[in-house]
Design a protein around this motif. Structure first.
Motif, PDB file in Angstrom:
ATOM      1  N   MET A 167       0.924  -1.232   0.055  1.00  0.00           N
ATOM      2  CA  MET A 167       0.037  -0.022  -0.019  1.00  0.00           C
ATOM      3  C   MET A 167       0.731   1.341   0.082  1.00  0.00           C
ATOM      4  SD  MET A 167      -2.851  -1.374   0.008  1.00  0.00           S
ATOM      5  CE  MET A 167      -3.987  -0.033  -0.061  1.00  0.00           C
ATOM      6  N   LYS A 168       2.299   1.235   0.210  1.00  0.00           N
ATOM      7  CA  LYS A 168       3.119   2.255   0.511  1.00  0.00           C
ATOM      8  C   LYS A 168       2.576   3.546   1.393  1.00  0.00           C
ATOM      9  CE  LYS A 168       4.789   1.220  -3.983  1.00  0.00           C
ATOM     10  NZ  LYS A 168       5.490   0.040  -3.467  1.00  0.00           N
ATOM     11  N   PHE A 169       1.871   2.802   2.492  1.00  0.00           N
ATOM     12  CA  PHE A 169       1.546   3.935   3.608  1.00  0.00           C
ATOM     13  C   PHE A 169       2.714   4.210   4.466  1.00  0.00           C
ATOM     14  CE2 PHE A 169      -3.121   2.393   3.620  1.00  0.00           C
ATOM     15  CZ  PHE A 169      -3.425   2.835   2.594  1.00  0.00           C
ATOM     16  N   GLU A 170       2.774   5.427   4.813  1.00  0.00           N
ATOM     17  CA  GLU A 170       3.713   6.131   5.917  1.00  0.00           C
ATOM     18  C   GLU A 170       3.099   6.126   7.299  1.00  0.00           C
ATOM     19  OE1 GLU A 170       5.546   9.357   4.244  1.00  0.00           O
ATOM     20  OE2 GLU A 170       6.184   8.431   2.496  1.00  0.00           O
ATOM     21  N   LYS A 171       1.703   6.560   7.332  1.00  0.00           N
ATOM     22  CA  LYS A 171       1.342   6.833   8.658  1.00  0.00           C
ATOM     23  C   LYS A 171      -0.273   6.685   8.399  1.00  0.00           C
ATOM     24  CE  LYS A 171       0.694  11.655   9.308  1.00  0.00           C
ATOM     25  NZ  LYS A 171      -0.832  11.588   9.552  1.00  0.00           N
ATOM     26  N   PRO A 172      -0.896   6.352   9.626  1.00  0.00           N
ATOM     27  CA  PRO A 172      -2.502   6.570   9.333  1.00  0.00           C
ATOM     28  C   PRO A 172      -3.032   7.958   9.204  1.00  0.00           C
ATOM     29  CG  PRO A 172      -1.865   5.197  11.669  1.00  0.00           C
ATOM     30  CD  PRO A 172      -0.844   5.987  10.914  1.00  0.00           C
ATOM     31  N   SER A 173      -4.139   8.005   8.306  1.00  0.00           N
ATOM     32  CA  SER A 173      -4.777   9.251   8.310  1.00  0.00           C
ATOM     33  C   SER A 173      -5.551   9.533   9.364  1.00  0.00           C
ATOM     34  CB  SER A 173      -5.777   9.431   7.084  1.00  0.00           C
ATOM     35  OG  SER A 173      -6.785   8.131   7.176  1.00  0.00           O
ATOM     36  N   LYS A 174      -6.163  10.637   9.468  1.00  0.00           N
ATOM     37  CA  LYS A 174      -6.903  10.987  10.630  1.00  0.00           C
ATOM     38  C   LYS A 174      -7.904  10.067  11.088  1.00  0.00           C
ATOM     39  CE  LYS A 174      -7.305  15.172  11.846  1.00  0.00           C
ATOM     40  NZ  LYS A 174      -7.749  16.780  12.012  1.00  0.00           N
ATOM     41  N   ILE A 175      -8.918   9.620  10.105  1.00  0.00           N
ATOM     42  CA  ILE A 175      -9.778   8.708  10.175  1.00  0.00           C
ATOM     43  C   ILE A 175      -9.261   7.251  10.693  1.00  0.00           C
ATOM     44  CG2 ILE A 175     -10.127   8.098   7.847  1.00  0.00           C
ATOM     45  CD1 ILE A 175     -12.885   8.126  10.477  1.00  0.00           C
ATOM     46  N   GLN A 176      -8.217   7.056  10.261  1.00  0.00           N
ATOM     47  CA  GLN A 176      -7.606   5.618  10.463  1.00  0.00           C
ATOM     48  C   GLN A 176      -7.027   5.624  11.800  1.00  0.00           C
ATOM     49  OE1 GLN A 176      -4.982   5.539   7.235  1.00  0.00           O
ATOM     50  NE2 GLN A 176      -6.309   5.169   5.798  1.00  0.00           N
ATOM     51  N   ALA A 177      -6.465   6.840  12.139  1.00  0.00           N
ATOM     52  CA  ALA A 177      -5.798   7.139  13.441  1.00  0.00           C
ATOM     53  C   ALA A 177      -6.840   6.612  14.721  1.00  0.00           C
ATOM     54  CB  ALA A 177      -5.153   8.204  13.779  1.00  0.00           C
ATOM     55  N   ILE A 178      -7.971   7.533  14.463  1.00  0.00           N
ATOM     56  CA  ILE A 178      -8.892   7.287  15.581  1.00  0.00           C
ATOM     57  C   ILE A 178     -10.049   6.220  15.525  1.00  0.00           C
ATOM     58  CG2 ILE A 178     -11.090   8.589  16.252  1.00  0.00           C
ATOM     59  CD1 ILE A 178      -9.766  11.262  15.082  1.00  0.00           C
ATOM     60  N   SER A 179     -10.125   5.603  14.416  1.00  0.00           N
ATOM     61  CA  SER A 179     -11.190   4.478  14.140  1.00  0.00           C
ATOM     62  C   SER A 179     -10.422   3.079  14.507  1.00  0.00           C
ATOM     63  CB  SER A 179     -12.000   4.367  13.105  1.00  0.00           C
ATOM     64  OG  SER A 179     -10.983   3.978  11.703  1.00  0.00           O
ATOM     65  N   LEU A 180      -9.262   2.931  14.050  1.00  0.00           N
ATOM     66  CA  LEU A 180      -8.570   1.617  14.001  1.00  0.00           C
ATOM     67  C   LEU A 180      -8.424   1.136  15.339  1.00  0.00           C
ATOM     68  CD1 LEU A 180      -6.041   1.928  11.003  1.00  0.00           C
ATOM     69  CD2 LEU A 180      -8.068   0.177  11.205  1.00  0.00           C
ATOM     70  N   PRO A 181      -7.955   1.939  16.337  1.00  0.00           N
ATOM     71  CA  PRO A 181      -8.060   1.450  17.748  1.00  0.00           C
ATOM     72  C   PRO A 181      -9.319   0.816  18.318  1.00  0.00           C
ATOM     73  CG  PRO A 181      -6.880   3.389  17.535  1.00  0.00           C
ATOM     74  CD  PRO A 181      -7.523   3.516  16.272  1.00  0.00           C
ATOM     75  N   MET A 182     -10.555   1.367  17.936  1.00  0.00           N
ATOM     76  CA  MET A 182     -11.822   1.361  18.501  1.00  0.00           C
ATOM     77  C   MET A 182     -12.187  -0.282  17.500  1.00  0.00           C
ATOM     78  SD  MET A 182     -14.107   4.877  18.147  1.00  0.00           S
ATOM     79  CE  MET A 182     -13.803   6.294  19.141  1.00  0.00           C
ATOM     80  N   ILE A 183     -11.699  -0.331  16.302  1.00  0.00           N
ATOM     81  CA  ILE A 183     -12.023  -1.526  15.698  1.00  0.00           C
ATOM     82  C   ILE A 183     -11.487  -2.748  16.187  1.00  0.00           C
ATOM     83  CG2 ILE A 183     -11.863  -2.772  13.345  1.00  0.00           C
ATOM     84  CD1 ILE A 183     -12.324   0.111  12.072  1.00  0.00           C
TER      85      ILE A 183
END
Length: 499
Positions: A114-130
């Motif tokens: 995916m070549k990601f570097e860091k989570p986007s804002k929605i990813q940073a907030i939602s992924l811990p919840m998921i």
């Protein structure tokens, strides 16, 4: 997500279905077939077309500015996401993917594929919840192009036990195009995990072979509601081991004029055999009626919402043009916007096949590589046209609203509303569809423009005014429909014309 999707190996499940193993070799991603049934918008698009449980605390989650790093995602800086948590589970926003305790195989997929570097804002907030036990339900809204797909795809992959060859994650989408697109993202992200996945969308070569096919053994299944409901009715899709259920474009999946009945039936069938599954609902839009229903249906859920006035994408410049007659709309497209601008790829939204044919003919005569897609086409035709556009083999795609939601093509920087989106029954503006159309341009914060073409006589101007009032935004007007200078100025402002 990314423009280029690696094709992964497949293994035959039966003569009418194929299961894709998410490993490293290159072959085409696959789909499965079903028998014919009464179809709805999510399976074949027609041209025309109360209160939640009290939450115990309110926590606003955000990424500390000093922890931010350079990212390939130029996300909206004003994404004011309001987080409401249910229960007493503490959540910490993830400034890095390493904070999520993912498997090495998933981490490799995120960084290498995916070549990601860091989570986007929605990813940073939602992924811990998921992914944090006890895996509470989540209702999540965020801007188009902000990375919602990664949230639920990564959520599904992280919950799957690779050693258990049974369906464990299910994602339901309103259209076959969106189901196929989500499957491509999942295959790429999960390339090194060995997790198997299967897509469940209708095919025109369906037949008696479906009844003879083996039960689904893929660990992740992504599909449209009609096909998934049939698989369940024929006992081809087991639910006993299901851990997570995702609704993509959840507002439409649970709207009265969408797939509410099918969605509730699927949820009920799952709950009957497996009451502890997790539900994720993602969309860029939730109107108040749907939001209220969702909050009552999915009890004790964590919630992420964006204020309506914050939903408009600032990176996408929106304009309105009042045209004296229908033919003038075509002149604006071919002689002004397309001729003057530095355009990557374009999507033109129309209401009818007649309009699509007119625009197609005019642009093709000028030498543009144009294709059209609408609901009366066969599934194979739609898939072929969408693939050509995503592979950048065509420059302009003329579409009905079958592609308004979720379609992700990063080279699209121009959207033209040849016809404004209205509800078929009432003629009132379809605000959610308008926002989703706008979201096809300027993916992940990139620059883009939307031109709304309005007829001088008729309801177009009133529809546009209502949309502006609804979102609390003023759309700039091109004062003279045939003024080259005004179009040049607009295209420069949108970043689609060099100074």
């Amino acid at each position: 997500m990314a423009d280029t999707i690696d094709k992964l190996p497949t293994g035959e499940a039966s003569s009418s279905s194929v299961e894709a193993s998410i490993t490293g070799e290159n072959t085409e991603p696959t789909t499965t077939t079903t028998t014919t049934e009464k179809t709805k918008w999510g399976d074949v698009e027609d041209d025309d077309e109360e209160e939640a449980n009290a939450v115990s605390e309110l926590n606003s989650l955000s990424i500390k500015e000093e922890e931010k790093h350079e990212s390939i995602l130029d996300e909206p800086e004003d994404s004011n996401i309001k987080a409401v948590t249910s229960g007493d589970t503490p959540y910490t926003s993830a400034s890095r993917f390493e904070d999520l305790n993912l498997s090495p195989e998933l981490m490799k997929g995120l960084y290498v594929e995916m070549k990601f570097e860091k989570p986007s804002k929605i990813q940073a907030i939602s992924l811990p919840m998921i992914i944090t036990p006890p895996h509470k339900h989540l209702i999540a809204q965020a801007h188009n192009g902000s990375g919602k797909t990664t949230c639920f795809v990564l959520g599904m992959l992280s919950r799957v036990d690779p050693s258990l060859r049974q369906p464990q994650a299910l994602c339901i989408c309103p259209t076959r195009e969106l189901a196929n697109q989500n499957m491509e993202v999942l295959q790429k992200m999960g390339k090194f995990t060995g997790i198997t996945a299967e897509v469940a969308v209708p095919e025109s070569n369906q037949g008696a072979t479906f009844a003879r096919r083996a039960p689904v053994s893929a660990q992740v299944v992504i599909g449209t509601p009609g096909t998934l409901k049939k698989w369940m009715a024929f006992k081809k899709l087991g639910l006993n081991h299901l851990k997570i259920l995702v609704f993509d474009e959840a507002d439409h999946m649970l709207a009265t004029d969408g797939f509410r009945d099918d969605s509730l039936r699927i949820m009920k069938d799952i709950k009957r055999v497996n009451p502890n599954y997790q539900v994720l609902l993602f969309s860029a839009t939730f109107n108040e009626t749907v939001k209220d229903f969702v909050q009552r249906t999915v009890e004790s859920a964590n919630q992420l919402f964006v204020k309506r006035e914050d939903l408009a994408l600032d990176s996408v410049k929106q304009y309105k043009v009042v045209c004296p007659k229908e033919q003038d709309k075509i002149e604006v497209i071919k002689d002004q916007i397309m001729e003057l601008g530095d355009i990557g790829q374009t999507i033109i939204f129309v209401k009818t096949k007649v309009s699509a044919s007119k625009v197609h003919k005019a642009l093709a005569e000028m030498g543009y590589d144009v294709t059209s897609v609408h609901g009366s086409m066969s599934q194979e035709e739609r898939d072929k046209i969408v693939k050509e556009f995503k592979d950048c083999l065509t420059q302009v795609l003329i579409a009905t609203d079958v592609l308004a939601r979720g379609f992700d093509q990063q080279r699209v920087n121009l959207v033209v509303n040849y016809n404004m989106p209205t509800k078929y029954e009432t003629g009132e503006p379809d605000y959610e569809v308008y926002l989703h159309r706008v979201g096809r341009a300027g993916r992940f914060g990139r620059k883009g423009a939307v031109f709304n073409l309005l007829l001088e006589n008729g309801d177009d101007k009133e529809v546009m005014e209502k949309i502006e009032r609804y979102f609390g935004a003023q759309v700039k007007e091109i004062k003279s429909w045939n003024s080259e200078e005004e179009y040049k100025s607009a295209l420069k402002e949108a970043g689609l014309l060099d100074e």
